[in-house]
Design a protein around this motif. Structure first.
Motif, PDB file in Angstrom:
ATOM      1  N   GLN A   1       0.844  -1.209   0.000  1.00  0.00           N
ATOM      2  CA  GLN A   1       0.000   0.000   0.000  1.00  0.00           C
ATOM      3  C   GLN A   1       0.875   1.252   0.000  1.00  0.00           C
ATOM      4  OE1 GLN A   1      -3.430   0.104   0.229  1.00  0.00           O
ATOM      5  NE2 GLN A   1      -3.992  -1.958   0.866  1.00  0.00           N
ATOM      6  N   GLN A   2       1.914   1.209   0.838  1.00  0.00           N
ATOM      7  CA  GLN A   2       2.777   2.390   0.951  1.00  0.00           C
ATOM      8  C   GLN A   2       3.610   2.601  -0.308  1.00  0.00           C
ATOM      9  OE1 GLN A   2       4.856   3.175   4.590  1.00  0.00           O
ATOM     10  NE2 GLN A   2       3.306   2.208   5.882  1.00  0.00           N
ATOM     11  N   VAL A   3       4.058   1.506  -0.919  1.00  0.00           N
ATOM     12  CA  VAL A   3       4.837   1.624  -2.160  1.00  0.00           C
ATOM     13  C   VAL A   3       3.946   2.195  -3.273  1.00  0.00           C
ATOM     14  CG1 VAL A   3       5.950   0.261  -3.999  1.00  0.00           C
ATOM     15  CG2 VAL A   3       6.619  -0.069  -1.622  1.00  0.00           C
ATOM     16  N   LEU A   4       2.686   1.767  -3.300  1.00  0.00           N
ATOM     17  CA  LEU A   4       1.747   2.284  -4.298  1.00  0.00           C
ATOM     18  C   LEU A   4       1.599   3.806  -4.162  1.00  0.00           C
ATOM     19  CD1 LEU A   4      -0.376   1.671  -6.482  1.00  0.00           C
ATOM     20  CD2 LEU A   4      -2.026   1.234  -4.658  1.00  0.00           C
ATOM     21  N   LYS A   5       1.438   4.260  -2.929  1.00  0.00           N
ATOM     22  CA  LYS A   5       1.303   5.717  -2.696  1.00  0.00           C
ATOM     23  C   LYS A   5       2.594   6.444  -3.056  1.00  0.00           C
ATOM     24  CE  LYS A   5      -2.552   6.046   0.302  1.00  0.00           C
ATOM     25  NZ  LYS A   5      -2.943   4.639   0.549  1.00  0.00           N
TER      26      LYS A   5
ATOM     27  N   LEU B   1       3.588   9.611  -5.810  1.00  0.00           N
ATOM     28  CA  LEU B   1       4.280  10.843  -5.422  1.00  0.00           C
ATOM     29  C   LEU B   1       5.586  10.995  -6.197  1.00  0.00           C
ATOM     30  CD1 LEU B   1       3.686  10.657  -1.559  1.00  0.00           C
ATOM     31  CD2 LEU B   1       2.675  12.299  -3.168  1.00  0.00           C
ATOM     32  N   GLU B   2       6.291   9.888  -6.349  1.00  0.00           N
ATOM     33  CA  GLU B   2       7.627   9.945  -6.926  1.00  0.00           C
ATOM     34  C   GLU B   2       7.600  10.121  -8.456  1.00  0.00           C
ATOM     35  OE1 GLU B   2       9.995  10.191  -4.895  1.00  0.00           O
ATOM     36  OE2 GLU B   2      11.699  10.087  -6.290  1.00  0.00           O
ATOM     37  N   THR B   3       6.665   9.419  -9.126  1.00  0.00           N
ATOM     38  CA  THR B   3       6.668   9.451 -10.600  1.00  0.00           C
ATOM     39  C   THR B   3       5.578  10.374 -11.151  1.00  0.00           C
ATOM     40  OG1 THR B   3       5.100   7.606 -10.798  1.00  0.00           O
ATOM     41  CG2 THR B   3       7.428   7.026 -10.703  1.00  0.00           C
ATOM     42  N   GLY B   4       4.630  10.760 -10.306  1.00  0.00           N
ATOM     43  CA  GLY B   4       3.519  11.583 -10.779  1.00  0.00           C
ATOM     44  C   GLY B   4       2.465  10.768 -11.510  1.00  0.00           C
ATOM     45  N   LEU B   5       2.674   9.454 -11.603  1.00  0.00           N
ATOM     46  CA  LEU B   5       1.745   8.579 -12.334  1.00  0.00           C
ATOM     47  C   LEU B   5       1.062   7.625 -11.375  1.00  0.00           C
ATOM     48  CD1 LEU B   5       3.876   7.295 -15.352  1.00  0.00           C
ATOM     49  CD2 LEU B   5       1.860   8.774 -15.491  1.00  0.00           C
ATOM     50  N   PRO B   6      -0.259   7.450 -11.501  1.00  0.00           N
ATOM     51  CA  PRO B   6      -0.886   6.392 -10.711  1.00  0.00           C
ATOM     52  C   PRO B   6      -0.432   5.033 -11.243  1.00  0.00           C
ATOM     53  CG  PRO B   6      -2.491   7.388 -12.200  1.00  0.00           C
ATOM     54  CD  PRO B   6      -1.208   8.152 -12.383  1.00  0.00           C
ATOM     55  N   PHE B   7      -0.062   4.137 -10.371  1.00  0.00           N
ATOM     56  CA  PHE B   7       0.397   2.814 -10.798  1.00  0.00           C
ATOM     57  C   PHE B   7      -0.816   1.904 -10.973  1.00  0.00           C
ATOM     58  CE2 PHE B   7       1.656  -1.507 -10.478  1.00  0.00           C
ATOM     59  CZ  PHE B   7       2.911  -1.577 -11.055  1.00  0.00           C
ATOM     60  N   LYS B   8      -1.087   1.511 -12.224  1.00  0.00           N
ATOM     61  CA  LYS B   8      -2.229   0.641 -12.503  1.00  0.00           C
ATOM     62  C   LYS B   8      -1.732  -0.673 -13.077  1.00  0.00           C
ATOM     63  CE  LYS B   8      -5.506   4.329 -13.132  1.00  0.00           C
ATOM     64  NZ  LYS B   8      -6.841   4.613 -13.584  1.00  0.00           N
TER      65      LYS B   8
END
Ligand code: AMP
Ligand code: GLY
Length: 443
Positions: free
Chosen positions: A256-260, A264-271
């Motif tokens: 969960q934390q890596v997803l958030k 923040l880090e890449t500006g892209l939602p990870f899907k």
């Protein structure tokens, strides 16, 4: 009927394709070889490179898919998800190119976990020159792991005691990594039991699939070279015999934390799928790595117990609604074993014929690097060395039952093939429990 374009032709990708088939989808495959496992469930099969954009474009214009599913890492890293969105506005189950750095770069992952103070971190340092490598190796007492910074699927990791015996040999490998990619990670060597947790991620929410353990070494008792994977197992209750609920909860929290942090880090939602590799040690749970896709052979066991509609889950993933979804799982254990050419991963036996015995209802076959010929399944000649023939999946009310079912079929396979007979046997599970028990006592 929803149309899904599947990119990939591995046995693990076939497991995903079968989940879409069970969900009532019409399937189209882009594959590098004609895997007969897809034949009975696909409407059309396009032979072509998995990131061959011209070939994908022509196929897509013809079939007009509603959704794209990407199996292996290379097409993701080549940007196929970006391609389908930009060219056609078609959504994919899989991250965009910029997010694949989480799998491609071990340094990126360790730095991310450090920066966002995510649990599970271990001692590590990234080097872009030889300076300081020896000092850090000595600081770790000579017990260290060297990781190439690039997509090498397991082959780019060397562990002291397993792959090298002296600090000098470890440093030699670090030098090789530096020469290749300009960067190398050294980290402390952990002792414990490994497991994986794959989670569907919609950018904000993660939905965990059952925890799974795979077997990387070629031979029984974890001997021999590392491979693409010799098998995997899952247990009832979505956990593993040696895991406590709090261990699994922490792995889930880390994802969960890596997803958030990724957003923040890449500006892209990870899907797509976050596929965490964890080690349960005497000191608790530690993170080994993240992959950005479904695992092979993990997916074969994990998706076999999925009762939820995989297409509905996929649409919730692309639309950011996974928080509304609940996973429904069959209450069963599952064991997968790969049948491989004798001498795998060094030897391939291209052209060898595998005759599949009649399968009982609780066993299913997932062809891999084989083609259908009148005599049976023929190992494909081409491609890189180290391809596997087929995976057998067994399900049962208990791990013991599932393992016995799959082993009985595996034993009947003749010719220049082999498999690991110890995967998920009662003796192996007991050994893993005792190992964890001993480590916990030492803590
Ligand atoms: P990775 O690609 O980072 O998962 O590494 C591949 C394999 O190397 C893992 O599945 C482990 O078996 C082993 N490995 C990786 N990191 C460590 C570590 N810090 N300590 C011990 N073994 C490791
Ligand atoms: N089983 C490890 C992988 O899929 O990379």
């Amino acid at each position: 009927m929803s149309k899904v374009l599947i990119i990939g032709n591995s046995a693990a990708t076939l497991a995903s394709a079968r989940a879409y088939h069970r969900a009532g989808c019409e399937l189209f495959i882009q594959g590098e070889a004609l895997n007969p496992g897809f034949a009975s469930i696909a409407t059309a099969y396009n032979l072509g490179g998995l990131a061959d954009f011209e070939s994908l474009k022509t196929f897509t214009q013809k079939i007009k898919p509603d959704l794209v599913f990407v199996g292996p890492p290379d097409p993701l890293a080549a940007g196929v998800v970006d391609f389908f969105e930009e060219q056609f506005g078609i959504p994919s189950v899989g991250p965009k190119k910029a997010s694949t750095i989480l799998e491609a770069s071990k340094a990126f992952t360790r730095d991310l976990v450090e920066k966002y103070k995510i649990p599970g971190q271990i001692r590590f340092k990234t080097f872009s020159s030889e300076a300081g490598i020896r000092e850090f190796a000595d600081e770790l007492g000579g017990d260290f792991v060297v990781k190439a910074d690039g997509l090498k699927s397991g082959m780019g990791v060397k562990v002291s005691g397993d792959h090298f015996t002296t600090t000098e040999e470890g440093i030699d490998f670090a030098r090789e990594c530096l020469a290749e990619s300009g960067r190398v990670v050294l980290e402390e060597k952990l002792l414990g039991e490994e497991f994986s947790l794959m989670s569907l991620c919609d950018g904000e929410h993660a939905l965990d699939l059952p925890a799974v353990q795979d077997f990387k070494r070629a031979l029984n008792d974890d001997q021999g070279p590392n491979t693409g994977g010799m098998g995997s197992y899952i247990d009832r209750g979505a956990s593993l015999p040696f895991l406590k609920p709090e261990d699994l909860a922490l792995a889930s929290e880390i994802t969960q934390q890596v997803l958030k942090a990724m957003k923040l880090e890449t500006g892209l939602p990870f899907k797509g799928f976050l596929f965490g590799g964890f080690m349960l040690t005497a000191k608790g749970l530690r993170l080994l790595e993240y992959n950005v896709r479904t695992g092979d052979p993990e997916t074969i066991t994990v998706l076999s117990v999925l009762k939820s509609n995989f297409f509905d889950l996929s649409m919730a993933l692309v639309e950011g609604r996974l928080n509304e979804m609940k996973l429904e799982l069959e209450d069963k254990a599952a064991v997968a074993k790969y049948i491989v050419p004798k001498g795998y991963p060094e030897i391939r036996h291209g052209g060898a014929i595998l005759q599949l015995p009649t399968l009982p209802p609780e066993v299913e076959a997932f062809p891999a690097w084989v083609e259908q010929v009148p005599e049976g399944l023929k190992m494909i000649q081409g491609g890189s060395v180290g391809h596997r023939a087929l995976a057998l999946l067994g399900k049962g009310a208990t791990l013991t039952e599932a393992e016995a079912a799959v082993e009985a079929v595996a034993q009947k396979i003749q010719g220049p093939f082999t498999h690991r007979s110890d995967i998920a046997t009662p003796a192996t599970i007991a050994k893993k429990l005792a190992h964890m028990e001993a480590l916990r006592k030492r803590a």
